[in-house]
Motif scaffolding. Structure first.
Motif, PDB file in Angstrom:
ATOM      1  N   ASN A 181       0.126   8.922 -12.807  1.00 50.29           N
ATOM      2  CA  ASN A 181      -0.253   9.779 -11.673  1.00 50.29           C
ATOM      3  C   ASN A 181      -0.145   9.024 -10.353  1.00 50.29           C
ATOM      4  O   ASN A 181       0.259   9.592  -9.334  1.00 50.29           O
ATOM      5  CB  ASN A 181      -1.674  10.310 -11.852  1.00 50.29           C
ATOM      6  N   LEU A 182      -0.526   7.768 -10.360  1.00 52.61           N
ATOM      7  CA  LEU A 182      -0.420   6.944  -9.154  1.00 52.61           C
ATOM      8  C   LEU A 182       1.026   6.828  -8.702  1.00 52.61           C
ATOM      9  O   LEU A 182       1.342   7.042  -7.523  1.00 52.61           O
ATOM     10  CB  LEU A 182      -0.993   5.550  -9.425  1.00 52.61           C
ATOM     11  N   VAL A 183       1.911   6.490  -9.622  1.00 48.10           N
ATOM     12  CA  VAL A 183       3.322   6.309  -9.287  1.00 48.10           C
ATOM     13  C   VAL A 183       3.913   7.614  -8.763  1.00 48.10           C
ATOM     14  O   VAL A 183       4.673   7.621  -7.772  1.00 48.10           O
ATOM     15  CB  VAL A 183       4.100   5.808 -10.520  1.00 48.10           C
ATOM     16  N   LYS A 184       3.566   8.725  -9.378  1.00 51.66           N
ATOM     17  CA  LYS A 184       4.061  10.027  -8.920  1.00 51.66           C
ATOM     18  C   LYS A 184       3.617  10.300  -7.483  1.00 51.66           C
ATOM     19  O   LYS A 184       4.424  10.721  -6.641  1.00 51.66           O
ATOM     20  CB  LYS A 184       3.554  11.132  -9.843  1.00 51.66           C
ATOM     21  N   PHE A 185       2.352  10.042  -7.193  1.00 58.11           N
ATOM     22  CA  PHE A 185       1.839  10.287  -5.849  1.00 58.11           C
ATOM     23  C   PHE A 185       2.514   9.375  -4.825  1.00 58.11           C
ATOM     24  O   PHE A 185       2.909   9.822  -3.742  1.00 58.11           O
ATOM     25  CB  PHE A 185       0.321  10.078  -5.813  1.00 58.11           C
ATOM     26  N   LEU A 186       2.650   8.090  -5.142  1.00 57.05           N
ATOM     27  CA  LEU A 186       3.277   7.159  -4.213  1.00 57.05           C
ATOM     28  C   LEU A 186       4.707   7.588  -3.892  1.00 57.05           C
ATOM     29  O   LEU A 186       5.169   7.461  -2.753  1.00 57.05           O
ATOM     30  CB  LEU A 186       3.260   5.749  -4.788  1.00 57.05           C
ATOM     31  N   GLY A 187       5.398   8.116  -4.886  1.00 60.69           N
ATOM     32  CA  GLY A 187       6.737   8.616  -4.643  1.00 60.69           C
ATOM     33  C   GLY A 187       6.731   9.827  -3.722  1.00 60.69           C
ATOM     34  O   GLY A 187       7.590   9.954  -2.837  1.00 60.69           O
ATOM     35  N   GLU A 188       5.747  10.709  -3.897  1.00 52.55           N
ATOM     36  CA  GLU A 188       5.669  11.921  -3.079  1.00 52.55           C
ATOM     37  C   GLU A 188       5.443  11.607  -1.601  1.00 52.55           C
ATOM     38  O   GLU A 188       5.947  12.319  -0.734  1.00 52.55           O
ATOM     39  CB  GLU A 188       4.534  12.820  -3.594  1.00 52.55           C
ATOM     40  N   VAL A 189       4.665  10.547  -1.312  1.00 51.89           N
ATOM     41  CA  VAL A 189       4.325  10.248   0.082  1.00 51.89           C
ATOM     42  C   VAL A 189       5.216   9.167   0.691  1.00 51.89           C
ATOM     43  O   VAL A 189       4.979   8.729   1.812  1.00 51.89           O
ATOM     44  CB  VAL A 189       2.833   9.835   0.211  1.00 51.89           C
ATOM     45  N   GLY A 190       6.233   8.734  -0.039  1.00 51.62           N
ATOM     46  CA  GLY A 190       7.171   7.767   0.511  1.00 51.62           C
ATOM     47  C   GLY A 190       6.743   6.327   0.427  1.00 51.62           C
ATOM     48  O   GLY A 190       7.239   5.476   1.190  1.00 51.62           O
ATOM     49  N   LEU A 191       5.844   5.999  -0.497  1.00 47.62           N
ATOM     50  CA  LEU A 191       5.372   4.622  -0.642  1.00 47.62           C
ATOM     51  C   LEU A 191       5.901   3.953  -1.907  1.00 47.62           C
ATOM     52  O   LEU A 191       5.370   2.929  -2.345  1.00 47.62           O
ATOM     53  CB  LEU A 191       3.843   4.571  -0.636  1.00 47.62           C
ATOM     54  N   LEU A 192       6.954   4.524  -2.473  1.00 45.44           N
ATOM     55  CA  LEU A 192       7.553   3.934  -3.670  1.00 45.44           C
ATOM     56  C   LEU A 192       8.972   3.470  -3.322  1.00 45.44           C
ATOM     57  O   LEU A 192       9.965   4.005  -3.801  1.00 45.44           O
ATOM     58  CB  LEU A 192       7.566   4.948  -4.818  1.00 45.44           C
ATOM     59  N   THR A 193       9.046   2.471  -2.473  1.00 44.10           N
ATOM     60  CA  THR A 193      10.323   1.923  -2.035  1.00 44.10           C
ATOM     61  C   THR A 193      10.859   0.951  -3.092  1.00 44.10           C
ATOM     62  O   THR A 193      10.145   0.559  -4.015  1.00 44.10           O
ATOM     63  CB  THR A 193      10.146   1.190  -0.713  1.00 44.10           C
ATOM     64  N   ARG A 194      12.106   0.546  -2.927  1.00 45.34           N
ATOM     65  CA  ARG A 194      12.693  -0.392  -3.894  1.00 45.34           C
ATOM     66  C   ARG A 194      11.928  -1.706  -3.994  1.00 45.34           C
ATOM     67  O   ARG A 194      11.653  -2.191  -5.105  1.00 45.34           O
ATOM     68  CB  ARG A 194      14.161  -0.645  -3.549  1.00 45.34           C
ATOM     69  N   PRO A 195      11.587  -2.352  -2.865  1.00 43.07           N
ATOM     70  CA  PRO A 195      10.798  -3.595  -2.986  1.00 43.07           C
ATOM     71  C   PRO A 195       9.460  -3.366  -3.681  1.00 43.07           C
ATOM     72  O   PRO A 195       9.023  -4.198  -4.477  1.00 43.07           O
ATOM     73  CB  PRO A 195      10.611  -4.028  -1.524  1.00 43.07           C
ATOM     74  N   ALA A 196       8.806  -2.246  -3.369  1.00 43.18           N
ATOM     75  CA  ALA A 196       7.527  -1.948  -4.010  1.00 43.18           C
ATOM     76  C   ALA A 196       7.710  -1.730  -5.506  1.00 43.18           C
ATOM     77  O   ALA A 196       6.915  -2.215  -6.324  1.00 43.18           O
ATOM     78  CB  ALA A 196       6.887  -0.718  -3.368  1.00 43.18           C
ATOM     79  N   MET A 197       8.758  -1.010  -5.878  1.00 38.71           N
ATOM     80  CA  MET A 197       9.013  -0.746  -7.299  1.00 38.71           C
ATOM     81  C   MET A 197       9.233  -2.034  -8.082  1.00 38.71           C
ATOM     82  O   MET A 197       8.809  -2.147  -9.238  1.00 38.71           O
ATOM     83  CB  MET A 197      10.210   0.184  -7.449  1.00 38.71           C
ATOM     84  N   SER A 198       9.859  -3.016  -7.459  1.00 38.16           N
ATOM     85  CA  SER A 198      10.087  -4.285  -8.165  1.00 38.16           C
ATOM     86  C   SER A 198       8.766  -4.976  -8.481  1.00 38.16           C
ATOM     87  O   SER A 198       8.633  -5.623  -9.532  1.00 38.16           O
ATOM     88  CB  SER A 198      10.985  -5.197  -7.328  1.00 38.16           C
ATOM     89  N   ILE A 199       7.788  -4.831  -7.586  1.00 36.60           N
ATOM     90  CA  ILE A 199       6.463  -5.412  -7.832  1.00 36.60           C
ATOM     91  C   ILE A 199       5.754  -4.643  -8.941  1.00 36.60           C
ATOM     92  O   ILE A 199       5.157  -5.246  -9.844  1.00 36.60           O
ATOM     93  CB  ILE A 199       5.629  -5.405  -6.538  1.00 36.60           C
ATOM     94  N   TYR A 200       5.825  -3.316  -8.908  1.00 40.68           N
ATOM     95  CA  TYR A 200       5.181  -2.512  -9.947  1.00 40.68           C
ATOM     96  C   TYR A 200       5.780  -2.797 -11.322  1.00 40.68           C
ATOM     97  O   TYR A 200       5.064  -2.787 -12.333  1.00 40.68           O
ATOM     98  CB  TYR A 200       5.287  -1.023  -9.622  1.00 40.68           C
ATOM     99  N   ARG A 201       7.075  -3.076 -11.363  1.00 38.25           N
ATOM    100  CA  ARG A 201       7.694  -3.399 -12.652  1.00 38.25           C
ATOM    101  C   ARG A 201       7.161  -4.726 -13.192  1.00 38.25           C
ATOM    102  O   ARG A 201       6.980  -4.879 -14.411  1.00 38.25           O
ATOM    103  CB  ARG A 201       9.219  -3.481 -12.499  1.00 38.25           C
ATOM    104  N   ARG A 202       6.902  -5.671 -12.311  1.00 39.65           N
ATOM    105  CA  ARG A 202       6.410  -6.984 -12.749  1.00 39.65           C
ATOM    106  C   ARG A 202       5.046  -6.871 -13.414  1.00 39.65           C
ATOM    107  O   ARG A 202       4.695  -7.699 -14.273  1.00 39.65           O
ATOM    108  CB  ARG A 202       6.327  -7.945 -11.574  1.00 39.65           C
ATOM    109  N   ILE A 203       4.264  -5.877 -13.022  1.00 40.24           N
ATOM    110  CA  ILE A 203       2.921  -5.720 -13.609  1.00 40.24           C
ATOM    111  C   ILE A 203       2.866  -4.516 -14.545  1.00 40.24           C
ATOM    112  O   ILE A 203       1.794  -4.047 -14.910  1.00 40.24           O
ATOM    113  CB  ILE A 203       1.849  -5.600 -12.517  1.00 40.24           C
ATOM    114  N   ASN A 204       4.049  -4.029 -14.921  1.00 39.98           N
ATOM    115  CA  ASN A 204       4.169  -3.011 -15.973  1.00 39.98           C
ATOM    116  C   ASN A 204       3.519  -1.675 -15.623  1.00 39.98           C
ATOM    117  O   ASN A 204       3.008  -0.969 -16.504  1.00 39.98           O
ATOM    118  CB  ASN A 204       3.581  -3.551 -17.287  1.00 39.98           C
ATOM    119  N   LEU A 205       3.542  -1.312 -14.337  1.00 36.34           N
ATOM    120  CA  LEU A 205       3.043   0.011 -13.954  1.00 36.34           C
ATOM    121  C   LEU A 205       4.175   1.033 -13.921  1.00 36.34           C
ATOM    122  O   LEU A 205       3.906   2.242 -13.892  1.00 36.34           O
ATOM    123  CB  LEU A 205       2.334  -0.039 -12.600  1.00 36.34           C
ATOM    124  N   ILE A 206       5.399   0.565 -13.894  1.00 31.50           N
ATOM    125  CA  ILE A 206       6.564   1.435 -14.059  1.00 31.50           C
ATOM    126  C   ILE A 206       7.571   0.720 -14.970  1.00 31.50           C
ATOM    127  O   ILE A 206       7.475  -0.475 -15.177  1.00 31.50           O
ATOM    128  CB  ILE A 206       7.228   1.822 -12.720  1.00 31.50           C
TER     129      ILE A 206
END
Length: 299
Positions: A274-299
């Protein structure tokens, strides 16, 4: 009515409904939790499926007593991290409301949230005390970064960070409150936290949307990375390495097993959906951010 005025009115309406909800459905942990009840020796601190070692060969070789001990220490480590970040978010919310109009529903719900978080922190502290487990603090550099963050974070970074902390734990606690093999103490505290944090998450989403309504691309890029870094430090601090020693395990072996645990990575991703979906909706799921989320297994 302009788009800006309409969005402000929408945020105010959300806050007013949340105030009504808080008036009807809030809890006092001092009264709701049976603090005098003995702890059943065979019950876990969290659903075993949420343990960092569940699904590994190391878990399979552990005794049931070790598993119970581990999950109790893991949940207290998570609660200790929760207290740390709740103290940060209380200061962020108060600073955000400083000088604002106190007659608005937004101002009043913000203070209601701070009051809730104070009770939650005391509730988590008493839970760990009841289990006879001391506090697990984040590492010193992270504590100091948190000190800096709480003094500087504003607007969408502050409120999206609140979402990060709460959304990741929400599914875990929903499972715990229904888990028959989980201590009643943890089930009750999880239920209280889930109910009251659902309001906090709705408020944070409304605030993020409002703060980002006029934000340009550069600001969104910066905010996206800032929020992702907060997520990194929260997720990597949730389970202290010392929990493995408390369960009689070799810490190095346990850390390696946890780091390669695909089951736990999948559980984290499900908790963050749900967090990832919301961040994408509001424009806070950029490529650099996604790379960090992948490192901690949230995406």
């Amino acid at each position: 009515m302009s788009g800006t005025a309409q969005e402000t009115r929408n945020a105010e309406d959300v806050s007013r409904r949340l105030l009504d909800s808080a008036a009807k459905l809030s809890y006092d942990p001092a009264l709701e939790v049976d603090w005098d009840a003995p702890l059943a020796p065979g019950l876990h601190g969290l659903n075993p499926e949420w343990s960092t070692l569940y699904g590994t060969a190391l878990w399979d070789g552990m005794s049931e007593a070790q598993r119970v001990t581990l999950t109790r220490h893991e949940v207290c480590s998570i609660m200790s991290t929760g207290i740390w970040f709740e103290m940060i978010l209380q200061q962020m919310v108060l600073r955000e409301q400083y000088g604002k109009n106190p007659v608005t529903a937004q101002f009043q719900f913000a203070l209601t949230e701070v009051a809730d978080e104070c009770r939650h922190s005391i509730m988590f502290a008493r839970t760990c005390e009841k289990m006879g487990i001391g506090a697990y603090a984040p590492k010193r550099p992270i504590l100091e970064l948190g000190r800096l963050f709480k003094s500087l974070a504003v607007a969408e970074v502050a409120y999206a960070s609140i979402l990060v902390a709460e959304e990741v734990l929400d599914l875990m606690q929903r499972d715990a409150m229904r888990g028959e093999n989980v201590l009643p103490l943890v089930r009750t505290t999880s239920r209280i936290h889930v109910v009251e944090e659902s309001r906090h998450m709705r408020f944070a989403r409304a605030e993020v949307r409002e703060r980002l309504r006029d934000a340009g691309a550069a600001r969104r890029q910066t905010s996206a990375v800032s929020v992702a870094l907060v997520a990194y430090f929260i997720v990597t601090s949730m389970v202290n390495e010392d929990v493995y020693a408390a369960a009689g395990l070799d810490v190095g072996e346990a850390v390696r097993a946890a780091g390669g645990n695909e089951h736990h990575k999948a559980m984290l991703r499900s908790g963050a959906a749900n967090l990832v979906k919301f961040l994408g909706e509001v424009g806070l799921l950029t490529r650099p951010a996604m790379s960090i989320y992948r490192r901690i297994n949230l995406i």
